[in-house]
Each structure stands twice: as structure tokens, then as C-alpha cells.
Design a protein around this motif. Structure first.
Motif, PDB file in Angstrom:
ATOM      1  N   PHE A  94      -7.389  10.583  13.039  1.00  0.00           N
ATOM      2  CA  PHE A  94      -6.683   9.715  14.264  1.00  0.00           C
ATOM      3  C   PHE A  94      -5.963   8.837  13.423  1.00  0.00           C
ATOM      4  O   PHE A  94      -6.586   7.771  13.156  1.00  0.00           O
ATOM      5  CB  PHE A  94      -7.363   9.308  15.418  1.00  0.00           C
ATOM      6  CG  PHE A  94      -6.480   8.666  16.237  1.00  0.00           C
ATOM      7  CD1 PHE A  94      -5.239   9.409  16.871  1.00  0.00           C
ATOM      8  CD2 PHE A  94      -6.633   7.169  16.644  1.00  0.00           C
ATOM      9  CE1 PHE A  94      -4.328   8.585  17.504  1.00  0.00           C
ATOM     10  CE2 PHE A  94      -5.610   6.722  17.258  1.00  0.00           C
ATOM     11  CZ  PHE A  94      -4.449   7.214  17.921  1.00  0.00           C
ATOM     12  N   SER A  95      -4.710   8.882  13.205  1.00  0.00           N
ATOM     13  CA  SER A  95      -3.794   7.822  12.589  1.00  0.00           C
ATOM     14  C   SER A  95      -2.348   7.977  12.820  1.00  0.00           C
ATOM     15  O   SER A  95      -2.079   9.333  12.955  1.00  0.00           O
ATOM     16  CB  SER A  95      -4.232   7.503  11.176  1.00  0.00           C
ATOM     17  OG  SER A  95      -3.561   8.726  10.423  1.00  0.00           O
ATOM     18  N   GLU A  96      -1.743   7.027  12.807  1.00  0.00           N
ATOM     19  CA  GLU A  96      -0.234   7.216  12.812  1.00  0.00           C
ATOM     20  C   GLU A  96       0.577   6.183  12.387  1.00  0.00           C
ATOM     21  O   GLU A  96      -0.033   4.954  11.913  1.00  0.00           O
ATOM     22  CB  GLU A  96       0.123   7.271  14.527  1.00  0.00           C
ATOM     23  CG  GLU A  96      -0.424   6.015  15.259  1.00  0.00           C
ATOM     24  CD  GLU A  96      -0.531   6.221  16.730  1.00  0.00           C
ATOM     25  OE1 GLU A  96      -0.347   7.558  17.193  1.00  0.00           O
ATOM     26  OE2 GLU A  96      -0.914   5.459  17.325  1.00  0.00           O
ATOM     27  N   GLY A 121     -10.399   4.923   8.136  1.00  0.00           N
ATOM     28  CA  GLY A 121      -9.220   5.210   9.001  1.00  0.00           C
ATOM     29  C   GLY A 121      -8.726   6.371   8.796  1.00  0.00           C
ATOM     30  O   GLY A 121      -9.570   7.683   8.645  1.00  0.00           O
ATOM     31  N   GLY A 122      -7.401   6.758   9.035  1.00  0.00           N
ATOM     32  CA  GLY A 122      -6.296   5.557   8.711  1.00  0.00           C
ATOM     33  C   GLY A 122      -6.719   4.885   7.221  1.00  0.00           C
ATOM     34  O   GLY A 122      -7.286   5.257   6.424  1.00  0.00           O
ATOM     35  N   THR A 123      -5.851   3.796   7.264  1.00  0.00           N
ATOM     36  CA  THR A 123      -5.632   3.130   6.208  1.00  0.00           C
ATOM     37  C   THR A 123      -6.092   1.574   6.364  1.00  0.00           C
ATOM     38  O   THR A 123      -4.883   0.886   6.622  1.00  0.00           O
ATOM     39  CB  THR A 123      -4.181   3.261   5.559  1.00  0.00           C
ATOM     40  OG1 THR A 123      -3.936   4.762   5.428  1.00  0.00           O
ATOM     41  CG2 THR A 123      -4.217   2.819   4.261  1.00  0.00           C
ATOM     42  N   GLY A 168       1.274  15.152   0.473  1.00  0.00           N
ATOM     43  CA  GLY A 168       2.276  14.117   1.362  1.00  0.00           C
ATOM     44  C   GLY A 168       1.276  12.883   1.031  1.00  0.00           C
ATOM     45  O   GLY A 168       1.444  12.248   2.143  1.00  0.00           O
ATOM     46  N   ARG A 169       1.097  12.623   0.019  1.00  0.00           N
ATOM     47  CA  ARG A 169       0.535  11.215  -0.397  1.00  0.00           C
ATOM     48  C   ARG A 169       1.435  10.440  -0.624  1.00  0.00           C
ATOM     49  O   ARG A 169       2.686  10.757  -1.233  1.00  0.00           O
ATOM     50  CB  ARG A 169      -0.620  11.387  -1.605  1.00  0.00           C
ATOM     51  CG  ARG A 169      -1.755  12.224  -1.274  1.00  0.00           C
ATOM     52  CD  ARG A 169      -2.605  11.867  -0.384  1.00  0.00           C
ATOM     53  NE  ARG A 169      -3.264  10.304  -0.805  1.00  0.00           N
ATOM     54  CZ  ARG A 169      -4.238  10.019  -0.133  1.00  0.00           C
ATOM     55  NH1 ARG A 169      -4.446  10.376   1.271  1.00  0.00           N
ATOM     56  NH2 ARG A 169      -4.868   8.813  -0.555  1.00  0.00           N
ATOM     57  N   VAL A 170       1.285   8.931  -0.265  1.00  0.00           N
ATOM     58  CA  VAL A 170       2.438   8.108  -0.492  1.00  0.00           C
ATOM     59  C   VAL A 170       2.494   7.419  -2.015  1.00  0.00           C
ATOM     60  O   VAL A 170       3.507   6.627  -2.157  1.00  0.00           O
ATOM     61  CB  VAL A 170       2.556   6.926   0.481  1.00  0.00           C
ATOM     62  CG1 VAL A 170       2.971   7.326   1.990  1.00  0.00           C
ATOM     63  CG2 VAL A 170       1.029   6.271   0.715  1.00  0.00           C
ATOM     64  N   GLN A 209       2.230   6.988   5.916  1.00  0.00           N
ATOM     65  CA  GLN A 209       2.913   8.429   6.547  1.00  0.00           C
ATOM     66  C   GLN A 209       1.508   9.376   6.653  1.00  0.00           C
ATOM     67  O   GLN A 209       0.515   9.080   5.930  1.00  0.00           O
ATOM     68  CB  GLN A 209       3.883   8.852   5.380  1.00  0.00           C
ATOM     69  CG  GLN A 209       3.123   9.624   4.417  1.00  0.00           C
ATOM     70  CD  GLN A 209       4.576  10.011   3.347  1.00  0.00           C
ATOM     71  OE1 GLN A 209       5.371   9.576   3.297  1.00  0.00           O
ATOM     72  NE2 GLN A 209       4.165  11.180   2.377  1.00  0.00           N
ATOM     73  N   LYS A 210       1.798  10.445   7.435  1.00  0.00           N
ATOM     74  CA  LYS A 210       0.678  11.459   7.548  1.00  0.00           C
ATOM     75  C   LYS A 210       0.590  12.439   6.564  1.00  0.00           C
ATOM     76  O   LYS A 210       1.412  13.085   6.194  1.00  0.00           O
ATOM     77  CB  LYS A 210       0.975  12.118   8.797  1.00  0.00           C
ATOM     78  CG  LYS A 210      -0.214  12.767   9.267  1.00  0.00           C
ATOM     79  CD  LYS A 210      -1.149  11.895  10.075  1.00  0.00           C
ATOM     80  CE  LYS A 210      -2.557  12.286  10.219  1.00  0.00           C
ATOM     81  NZ  LYS A 210      -3.806  11.796  10.597  1.00  0.00           N
ATOM     82  N   CYS A 211      -0.521  12.537   5.853  1.00  0.00           N
ATOM     83  CA  CYS A 211      -0.750  13.555   4.739  1.00  0.00           C
ATOM     84  C   CYS A 211      -0.900  14.902   5.612  1.00  0.00           C
ATOM     85  O   CYS A 211      -1.470  15.047   6.466  1.00  0.00           O
ATOM     86  CB  CYS A 211      -1.959  13.278   4.081  1.00  0.00           C
ATOM     87  SG  CYS A 211      -2.200  11.647   3.154  1.00  0.00           S
ATOM     88  N   SER A 212      -0.423  16.038   4.613  1.00  0.00           N
ATOM     89  CA  SER A 212      -0.213  17.198   5.197  1.00  0.00           C
ATOM     90  C   SER A 212      -1.610  17.863   5.616  1.00  0.00           C
ATOM     91  O   SER A 212      -1.576  18.720   6.263  1.00  0.00           O
ATOM     92  CB  SER A 212       0.400  18.092   3.944  1.00  0.00           C
ATOM     93  OG  SER A 212      -0.342  18.340   3.150  1.00  0.00           O
ATOM     94  N   TYR A 213      -2.949  17.417   5.366  1.00  0.00           N
ATOM     95  CA  TYR A 213      -4.145  18.049   5.727  1.00  0.00           C
ATOM     96  C   TYR A 213      -4.997  17.270   6.546  1.00  0.00           C
ATOM     97  O   TYR A 213      -5.976  17.675   6.964  1.00  0.00           O
ATOM     98  CB  TYR A 213      -4.905  18.351   4.026  1.00  0.00           C
ATOM     99  CG  TYR A 213      -5.024  16.795   3.505  1.00  0.00           C
ATOM    100  CD1 TYR A 213      -5.949  15.862   3.850  1.00  0.00           C
ATOM    101  CD2 TYR A 213      -4.031  16.274   2.544  1.00  0.00           C
ATOM    102  CE1 TYR A 213      -6.056  14.641   3.489  1.00  0.00           C
ATOM    103  CE2 TYR A 213      -4.186  15.132   1.820  1.00  0.00           C
ATOM    104  CZ  TYR A 213      -5.198  14.300   2.419  1.00  0.00           C
ATOM    105  OH  TYR A 213      -5.367  13.055   2.064  1.00  0.00           O
ATOM    106  N   CYS A 214      -4.515  16.041   6.790  1.00  0.00           N
ATOM    107  CA  CYS A 214      -5.434  15.110   7.667  1.00  0.00           C
ATOM    108  C   CYS A 214      -5.379  15.171   8.971  1.00  0.00           C
ATOM    109  O   CYS A 214      -4.148  15.074   9.643  1.00  0.00           O
ATOM    110  CB  CYS A 214      -5.060  13.739   7.165  1.00  0.00           C
ATOM    111  SG  CYS A 214      -6.153  12.434   7.837  1.00  0.00           S
ATOM    112  N   ALA A 215      -6.615  15.466   9.711  1.00  0.00           N
ATOM    113  CA  ALA A 215      -6.689  15.318  11.120  1.00  0.00           C
ATOM    114  C   ALA A 215      -7.321  14.212  11.635  1.00  0.00           C
ATOM    115  O   ALA A 215      -7.658  14.063  12.929  1.00  0.00           O
ATOM    116  CB  ALA A 215      -7.292  16.730  11.714  1.00  0.00           C
TER     117      ALA A 215
END
Ligand SMILES: C[S@@+](CC[C@H](N)C(=O)[O-])C[C@H]1O[C@@H](n2cnc3c(N)ncnc32)[C@H](O)[C@@H]1O
Ligand code: SF4
Length: 402
Positions: free
Chosen positions: A29-31, A65-67, A135-137, A21-27
Motif C-alpha cells: 500500500f503506497s501512493e 513502505g512505501g518509501t 518502473g523504478r525511479v 511513483q508506483k513500481c510496475s510489480y508492487c502491491a
């Protein structure tokens, strides 16, 4: 690690554009991903590696990444088989970024077996409320569990990524996180102040007035970071990077080199900051080879389509004029605590800092942000805190060719 026309590039970055999932601060490129999309990406990545392999003999590899740890065992096996066939394995330093929610003993073991010898783990905070806010998983428990798993799998070089100046983070909470992170006893620590990137949820919250940025608190947190990490035995070698140093004896020259960079500094990142060449593969990845900077499409579907047609997925390519290139190298290198030795800069770029950048250095010395010796120039502790602003005047971007 500059490459000549005849010598291959010695550094490889691979971008894995998927996150749970996308973290609230992260720009970056990942989806969010599906299994099929990742399979298609793996096929395209292998095709891209095939296209660049003849110009690569990697001494450092970084899967970021990404992850990257989202890839499953089968997908990793495919990547490693291809890298083996293309003679890309065996790098001196091979780093993979991991999210604590996606580390298993099987996967960590597989990475280790294929020559991955460094893990960079995105921890960010050890406070549950802040992890949620970001927004970390993963939970804090998952950090400790994953860290143990990595050690069990045989990783002896682990980096922990932390963030500070997170909205709602107090100095006490930051100190507690730093203490707990230090107790993990990792070999490396990276710690970034939150950057409010446009198009992120956190930026939207800031613009909506949901919180304020407290610059004084951020400065106090940075100072705490520098002093606590030193007390824990880390050596700061770049504005946001700290590593342990294991003394191995050796010649006088080897010792001198070690004194400028701790032995467990990231070799891959040192190459970036020293203006070295690197190939980039994967969606959105940048590369920098023999003065030409390239950027791949930040669109996984387009990336795959191009490579399925046997074409590299390059969105833009820019040739820098020698002075512009040297200016960038100067500015990047000033992020390092060691700054630049004049002879090293001359050897790397063909330009002398003492000529072209004399006035820039003098004005930084005058305002207390820089210090100059007979042989080198570096930022002071105060200058380093504002390294991007300090280094800006060293850029000579108007020299860029079309
Ligand atoms: C691309 S992330 C890779 C780590 C992995 N994806 C994860 O988050 O677990 C690299 C690091 O950059 C830092 N970072 C990313 N976005 C940031 C931001 N907006 N401000 C400050 N640091 C940021 C985080 O510390 C993060 O761990
Ligand atoms: S910080 Fe890491 S996990 Fe979070 S969205 Fe960015 S790349 Fe993904």
C-alpha cells in the motif's frame, strides 16, 4: 519475543505509505505524495504512537513502505522528537527502508544520529533496462552513490534488496547484478523472485500475453543466488535472506545460537518468523499482539481522520485459536533454514510439532522436502525453494475464532 499481559511488546513496524511513483510489480500500500499529505500523515502517526507507547519497549523497529526515505528532514525530526518523548528510541536494531533516489547525506546523518542503525535499500536490479521495466525511479548510478552516502553517514549495517525472474532478465544479467551487488560488500542481502500480484501493471502485462513466465529459468536463478551469495561470504538463513556472520567468541550457548542464525540476520524479521508479537502503526500496517492480529485501514485519508479523532485506525481484528496460531508459527518458521527445534517450538506455542504435525513432517521427509533429527525439523534445500507450498499443510486455519 512474546509479550505477557504485564510485559510490553518489543517490536514495532511503521508503514510509510508514500512513493515517488508506483513500481510496475508492487502491491504494497503506497501512493504518490504531496508535502501536505505527508505532514498530515506524520501528525496522525505520532498520535498512533502515543496510543500504543505504553505497551511498547521496542528492541527492534522497522520503518517500511512505501518509501520512508521520502519524508523530509523536518518530518523525520518531528517523528524522532515524538519517539524520544514516548521513550521509543534506543532499539537494538532500528531499520529504515530507503529508495536510492531519496537518500541525501543530511537525511542519512539525521537518521543515524537518532539511533537508526540499519538501512534496507531497494535496489532490485543493476541493469538500466530492467530498472525501467520495473518502473523504478532510480538509475544504477544512484544505487552506488546512495550506498556511498550511507557509508559516509556511518551506517555499518546495510541490506540490499534484489529481485530475480524479472521479465526480460537473462541468467547472465542476473549473474552480473549479483556480482556487482556482492562487490558493494553489504552486510545483508534479500532477494525475492518476482511475484505477479493482482492489480499491478506487471500482472496486467502477463495476462495480456506480453511475456511468459519461465519456471526453469527462475529455478536456475535461485540456484545461482544461493551459490553466489555463499561464495561472497553470506549465510542463507531464510528462503530469501542472506547475512554475514561476525564471530564474537562468547559462551558455548551463544556460539550455538550464532550457528543457527548469522549474527547480522535481521532481528526484526527473525521475530516475525519465530511467531513473536509486534505492534504495527501507519496505514495498512498489521500487528500481532497476544494472539490478536490487527490490520489498519489501507487508506491514508481514513487513517488520518480516525487518529485525528483520537481513535486507532483498525480495519479488522482477529483472535486466533491457539492451534491455528501455532500452525501459522510452524509454517512461518519453516521459511528459516534452521527450521524448528522441537523444544523451542513447544516453548513458543505450547504445542509439540512431533504430535500435531507428525504426519505433515513425515510426508515432507518422504518426498525429499524435509529432514528430521532427534531435536529438530527443517526443510531441505529443495524444500526451501518451495517453502510456501511445503509449509501449507502445517496451517490449521479452520481453528480460527471469529
Ligand atoms: C516494500 S519494498 C520496500 C523498498 C522500497 N520501497 C523500494 O522499493 O525501494 C520491499 C521489497 O519487497 C520486494 N518486492 C516488492 N514487491 C514485490 C513483488 N511483487 N515480487 C517480488 N518482490 C517484491 C522488493 O525487493 C522490495 O525492495
Ligand atoms: S517497490 Fe518500493 S518504491 Fe516501488 S512502489 Fe513498492 S514500495 Fe514503492
Amino acid at each position: 519475543m512474546s509479550s505477557t499481559a504485564s510485559s510490553p511488546v518489543r517490536s514495532l513496524y511503521v508503514h510509510v505509505p508514500f512513493c515517488a511513483q508506483k513500481c510496475s510489480y508492487c502491491a504494497f500500500f503506497s501512493e504518490p505524495s504531496s508535502g501536505d499529505q505527508i505532514n498530515r500523515y506524520v501528525g496522525a502517526l505520532i498520535r498512533e504512537l502515543e496510543l500504543i507507547a505504553s505497551d511498547l519497549r521496542p528492541e527492534t523497529i522497522f520503518f517500511g513502505g512505501g518509501t520512508p526515505s521520502l519524508l523530509n528532514l523536518k518530518q523525520w525530526e518531528e517523528v524522532f522528537q515524538a519517539m524520544d518523548r514516548l521513550k521509543l528510541l534506543g532499539a537494538e536494531e532500528f531499520t529504515v527502508e530507503c529508495n536510492p533516489a531519496t537518500v541525501s547525506l543530511d537525511k542519512a546523518g539525521l537518521l543515524r544520529e537518532h539511533g537508526v542503525n540499519r538501512i534496507s535499500m531497494g535496489v532490485q536490479s543493476l541493469d538500466e533496462t530492467l530498472l525501467d521495466r520495473l518502473g523504478r525511479v532510480h538509475s544504477r548510478e544512484m544505487v552506488f552513490k546512495s550506498y556511498d552516502t550511507l557509508r559516509k553517514a556511518g551506517f555499518e549495517n546495510v541490506n540490499v534488496d534484489l529481485m530475480f525472474a524479472i521479465p526480460g532478465q537473462t541468467l547472465e544479467v542476473w549473474e552480473e547484478t549479483l556480482n556487482e551487488a556482492a562487490a558493494l560488500d553489504s552486510e545483508h542481502l534479500s532477494s525475492y523472485e518476482v511475484i505477479y500480484e493482482e492489480d499491478t501493471a506487471l500482472y496486467a502485462q502477463l495476462k495480456a500475453g506480453e511475456f511468459d513466465v519461465d519456471e526453469d529459468l527462475a529455478c536456475a536463478m535461485y540456484e545461482t543466488l544461493v551459490s553466489r551469495s555463499a561464495a561472497a561470504g553470506f549465510h542463507q538463513y531464510e528462503i530469501a535472506n542472506f547475512a554475514r556472520h561476525v564471530s564474537e567468541g562468547g559462551t558455548r550457548n551463544a556460539k550455538l545460537r550464532a550457528a543457527r542464525f548469522p549474527s547480522l540476520a535481521s532481528k526484526h524479521n527473525l521475530n516475525y518468523w519465530r511467531g513473536g508479537d509486534f505492534h504495527g502503526a501507519g496505514p495498512s500496517a498489521t500487528g500481532y499482539v497476544r494472539g490478536v492480529r490487527t490490520k489498519n485501514w489501507s487508506n491514508t485519508q481514513l487513517y488520518c481522520e480516525q487518529l485525528e479523532k483520537n481513535r486507532r485506525a483498525i480495519e479488522s481484528s482477529e483472535t486466533l485459536a491457539p492451534l491455528a496460531r501455532a500452525g501459522e508459527t510452524a509454517a512461518f518458521g519453516l521459511r528459516m533454514v534452521a527450521g524448528w527445534q522441537f523444544d523451542e517450538f513447544l516453548k513458543t506455542t505450547g504445542f509439540d510439532l512431533r504430535n500435531e504435525w507428525a504426519a505433515d513432517m513425515d510426508s515432507l521427509v518422504a518426498n525429499g522436502w524435509g529432514q528430521k533429527t532427534e531435536v529438530s525439523f527443517q526443510l531441505t534445500a529443495q524444500g526451501l525453494r518451495f517453502a510456501d507450498a511445503a509449509a501449507e499443510s502445517f496451517l490449521r486455519t479452520h481453528e480460527a475464532l471469529a
